[in-house]
Enzyme design. Structure first.
Site, PDB file in Angstrom:
ATOM      1  N   GLN A  26     -42.869  19.853  31.650  1.00  0.00           N
ATOM      2  CA  GLN A  26     -42.245  19.611  30.353  1.00  0.00           C
ATOM      3  C   GLN A  26     -41.578  18.244  30.314  1.00  0.00           C
ATOM      4  O   GLN A  26     -41.593  17.560  29.286  1.00  0.00           O
ATOM      5  CB  GLN A  26     -41.209  20.700  30.067  1.00  0.00           C
ATOM      6  CG  GLN A  26     -40.862  20.863  28.605  1.00  0.00           C
ATOM      7  CD  GLN A  26     -42.062  21.321  27.785  1.00  0.00           C
ATOM      8  OE1 GLN A  26     -42.899  22.062  28.270  1.00  0.00           O
ATOM      9  NE2 GLN A  26     -42.170  20.855  26.565  1.00  0.00           N
TER      10      GLN A  26
ATOM     11  N   HIS B  50     -43.483  15.076  29.046  1.00  0.00           N
ATOM     12  CA  HIS B  50     -43.801  14.883  27.631  1.00  0.00           C
ATOM     13  C   HIS B  50     -43.162  13.606  27.090  1.00  0.00           C
ATOM     14  O   HIS B  50     -43.779  12.860  26.336  1.00  0.00           O
ATOM     15  CB  HIS B  50     -43.315  16.075  26.805  1.00  0.00           C
ATOM     16  CG  HIS B  50     -44.352  17.132  26.622  1.00  0.00           C
ATOM     17  ND1 HIS B  50     -45.530  16.915  25.955  1.00  0.00           N
ATOM     18  CD2 HIS B  50     -44.378  18.435  27.005  1.00  0.00           C
ATOM     19  CE1 HIS B  50     -46.241  18.027  25.942  1.00  0.00           C
ATOM     20  NE2 HIS B  50     -45.571  18.968  26.579  1.00  0.00           N
TER      21      HIS B  50
ATOM     22  N   GLU C  61     -37.463  26.279  23.311  1.00  0.00           N
ATOM     23  CA  GLU C  61     -38.838  26.263  22.804  1.00  0.00           C
ATOM     24  C   GLU C  61     -39.725  27.117  23.711  1.00  0.00           C
ATOM     25  O   GLU C  61     -40.473  27.984  23.245  1.00  0.00           O
ATOM     26  CB  GLU C  61     -39.348  24.821  22.777  1.00  0.00           C
ATOM     27  CG  GLU C  61     -40.799  24.690  22.343  1.00  0.00           C
ATOM     28  CD  GLU C  61     -41.333  23.276  22.515  1.00  0.00           C
ATOM     29  OE1 GLU C  61     -42.403  22.979  21.940  1.00  0.00           O
ATOM     30  OE2 GLU C  61     -40.707  22.464  23.225  1.00  0.00           O
ATOM     31  N   HIS C  62     -39.652  26.865  25.016  1.00  0.00           N
ATOM     32  CA  HIS C  62     -40.399  27.643  26.012  1.00  0.00           C
ATOM     33  C   HIS C  62     -39.409  28.299  26.967  1.00  0.00           C
ATOM     34  O   HIS C  62     -38.482  27.634  27.450  1.00  0.00           O
ATOM     35  CB  HIS C  62     -41.327  26.750  26.841  1.00  0.00           C
ATOM     36  CG  HIS C  62     -42.272  25.914  26.037  1.00  0.00           C
ATOM     37  ND1 HIS C  62     -42.015  24.597  25.712  1.00  0.00           N
ATOM     38  CD2 HIS C  62     -43.476  26.217  25.490  1.00  0.00           C
ATOM     39  CE1 HIS C  62     -43.022  24.116  25.000  1.00  0.00           C
ATOM     40  NE2 HIS C  62     -43.930  25.075  24.848  1.00  0.00           N
TER      41      HIS C  62
ATOM     42  N   ASP D  74     -49.714  26.173  26.501  1.00  0.00           N
ATOM     43  CA  ASP D  74     -49.947  24.874  25.872  1.00  0.00           C
ATOM     44  C   ASP D  74     -51.410  24.662  25.535  1.00  0.00           C
ATOM     45  O   ASP D  74     -51.736  23.948  24.576  1.00  0.00           O
ATOM     46  CB  ASP D  74     -49.478  23.750  26.803  1.00  0.00           C
ATOM     47  CG  ASP D  74     -48.095  23.250  26.449  1.00  0.00           C
ATOM     48  OD1 ASP D  74     -47.505  23.762  25.488  1.00  0.00           O
ATOM     49  OD2 ASP D  74     -47.600  22.340  27.146  1.00  0.00           O
TER      50      ASP D  74
ATOM     51  N   HIS E  70     -33.481  41.620 -20.533  1.00  0.00           N
ATOM     52  CA  HIS E  70     -34.114  42.377 -19.459  1.00  0.00           C
ATOM     53  C   HIS E  70     -34.128  43.871 -19.789  1.00  0.00           C
ATOM     54  O   HIS E  70     -35.120  44.567 -19.585  1.00  0.00           O
ATOM     55  CB  HIS E  70     -33.377  42.153 -18.132  1.00  0.00           C
ATOM     56  CG  HIS E  70     -33.682  40.836 -17.473  1.00  0.00           C
ATOM     57  ND1 HIS E  70     -33.369  39.635 -18.049  1.00  0.00           N
ATOM     58  CD2 HIS E  70     -34.271  40.551 -16.281  1.00  0.00           C
ATOM     59  CE1 HIS E  70     -33.749  38.651 -17.245  1.00  0.00           C
ATOM     60  NE2 HIS E  70     -34.300  39.190 -16.150  1.00  0.00           N
TER      61      HIS E  70
END
Length: 425
Positions: free
Chosen positions: A254, A257, A321-322, A355, A414
Site C-alpha cells: 500500500q 501507491h 479503506e483496506h 486490488d 394534498h
C-alpha cells in the site's frame, strides 16, 4: 513508522489522523480549468494537455485501429491474467443483482422498488507512473452488467499520443468503445459538461490525484460522483498467529501507491514490532518504488494494544479503506467490524488479491469515509425507483391517515387529492 504502545482512547484521534492535506489551495486552479472547458470545449482540453502533459493530441478519440494495435502489444500472460480477473469480477458483481419484491403494507396497497441503470457514466483512469488498467475492469464491468447505455472513458496519453495498451485492452474486454485522450481535472470537466468530442455523463467514477479529486467535488452540482476520496490506505490487525513478513509485505504494497498513502499496523503482541520493522527494512530495499514507499512510511503507525477487541475498536475509529485481519477471526470478531472499505481475512488474503482479481471491487472509500460510504458495486451504476399502486379500497383504507397528516401540516391540497377521489367512489 511511528510506534504507539497501549495508547488510551483519548489519543486515538491523533493516531488516526491522515497526512494533512489542504485541498483548498487547489480550488482556484481547478475552477479555472472547469470554466475553460465549459467555454472552449475540445480546444481547452488540447491546451491543458499540452501545458500539463507536454502533448497535444491530433484527435481526442481513440480509434478502433489503436485498440486493435494495443492488443498486439500485450503479452499472453497479461492477457490471460486480465481475462481471469474479468471472470471473477463479473461473477462477484453479477451476484449482487436483486429481484424486485412487492409488498402490501395494507389491503389494496402495493409498493415495490426497481433498479434502472444510469444511462450515461464516465470512467476516469489515471495514467502516470502506474497506469491503473485494473480499474478499467473494476468500473467497466459493473457498468456493463448494470446495463448503462453509454460508457465514456477518459485517460491521459503519453507524448507519442498513445494510451497505455493494457488500458485499451482492458477497455475492450469491458466492451467500452468511447475512449478519449484526456487526463486530469480537464477530463472530469469534459465528462461533467460535455465538449464537441466527449459526451456529458450523469455520474463520474474513478480515482485520481488531488486535482482530479477536487474537480470531482466541484462538479457535483452538475453530476453525481462515486464517492469522496483521498490517498490510499491499509490497516493490518496482527496477533501471535500473524507472519511478520506477510504483514510487512502488505504494508509496503500500500505504501508504494504514493508518498501520501498511509499504512497502519495494530498488534496485540509487543514483541512483534521489531520483527515487522526488520521485515519492512529488508523488503523495502527490493522495491522499484522504494523511495515513494519510504516517504509513505514516514507518516505511518504501529500501535500495540491489549486485545483484539481493542484493536477492532481502534480500526473502526480509523475506518480504513483496506482492513487485513492477520489474526484469529471468529464470527464475533467479523461482526464487530463496522467501518471498512474491504476486509481481507487470514494470512493468505493479501490486499493485492482484492486490488486485482479476487472479484471484489477495489474502488473504495478512503480518508475515513468508510464510516459512512460503501465501495463501488453494481448498485453504484443503478438508480432505484419506487413504485406504488392503490386500488379504490386501498385508498379508502389509508385516506384518513393521509388527510389527517396533510391537514396537520397545513397542506390542504394534498388532502383534497385524496378526498376528491373518495367523493367519486
Amino acid at each position: 513508522m511511528k510506534l504507539y504502545k497501549y495508547p488510551s482512547p483519548d489519543l486515538w484521534s491523533g493516531i488516526c489522523a491522515r497526512p494533512l492535506q489542504d485541498n483548498r489551495k487547489f480550488i482556484p486552479g481547478v475552477m479555472e480549468i472547469l470554466s475553460a472547458v465549459q467555454k472552449k470545449g475540445d480546444a481547452a482540453l488540447r491546451d491543458f494537455s499540452k501545458k500539463f502533459d507536454g502533448v497535444e493530441p491530433d484527435s481526442l478519440a481513440v480509434t478502433e485501429a489503436e485498440i486493435k494495435e494495443a492488443a498486439k502489444r500485450i503479452s499472453p500472460q497479461l492477457k490471460a491474467a486480465l481475462k481471469q480477473a474479468k471472470k471473477n469480477i463479473e461473477a462477484f458483481h453479477r451476484s449482487q443483482k436483486e429481484a424486485s419484491k412487492k409488498i402490501a403494507p395494507m389491503s389494496g396497497i402495493s409498493c415495490w422498488r426497481e433498479s434502472r441503470p444510469i444511462e450515461k457514466v464516465g470512467l476516469y483512469i489515471p495514467g502516470g507512473s502506474a497506469p491503473l488498467f485494473s480499474t478499467v475492469l473494476m468500473l467497466g464491468l459493473p457498468a456493463r452488467l448494470a446495463g448503462c447505455k453509454e460508457v465514456v472513458l477518459c485517460t491521459p496519453c503519453n507524448k507519442d499520443q498513445e494510451v497505455h495498451p493494457a488500458v485499451l485492452y482492458a477497455a475492450s474486454l469491458c466492451g467500452i468503445q468511447k475512449i478519449f485522450k484526456a487526463g486530469g481535472a480537464q477530463a472530469i470537466a469534459a465528462m461533467a459538461y460535455g465538449t464537441e468530442s466527449i459526451p456529458a455523463v450523469f455520474k463520474i467514477f474513478g480515482p485520481g490525484n488531488q486535482y482530479v479529486t477536487m474537480a470531482k467535488q466541484l462538479v457535483q452540482n452538475k453530476v453525481a460522483i462515486d464517492m469522496p476520496a483521498g490517498p490510499s490506505e491499509v490497516l493490518v490487525i496482527a496477533d501471535d498467529t500473524a507472519n511478520p513478513r506477510f504483514v510487512a509485505a502488505d504494508l509496503l504494497a500500500q505504501a508504494e501507491h504514493g508518498p501520501d498513502s498511509q499504512v497502519v499496523c495494530i498488534t496485540t503482541r509487543a514483541g512483534f514490532v521489531k520483527k515487522i520493522e526488520a521485515a519492512i527494512a529488508a523488503q523495502l530495499k527490493t522495491l522499484p518504488r522504494k523511495d515513494i514507499a519510504a516517504k509513505a512510511l514516514e507518516h505511518s503507525r504501529i500501535v500495540v494494544v491489549k486485545s483484539l477487541k481493542e484493536a477492532v475498536e481502534l480500526s473502526n475509529f480509523y475506518a480504513p479503506e483496506h482492513l487485513i485481519l492477520a489474526c484469529k477471526t471468529g464470527t464475533g470478531l467479523l461482526k464487530s467490524i463496522t467501518a471498512a472499505g474491504s476486509v481481507f481475512i487470514g494470512n493468505h488474503s493479501p490486499e493485492s488479491a482484492g486490488d486485482y482479481a479476487s472479484g471484489t471491487n477495489h474502488t473504495l472509500p478512503t480518508n475515513g469515509y468508510a464510516a459512512a460510504y460503501s465501495g463501488v458495486s453494481l448498485d453504484s451504476f443503478y438508480k432505484k425507483i419506487t413504485f406504488q399502486q392503490l386500488t379504490a379500497k386501498g385508498l379508502k383504507n389509508i385516506a384518513a391517515t393521509v388527510t389527517t397528516m396533510a391537514e396537520g401540516e397545513g397542506l390542504q391540497g394534498h388532502s383534497n387529492a385524496v378526498k376528491i377521489r373518495l367523493s367519486n367512489q
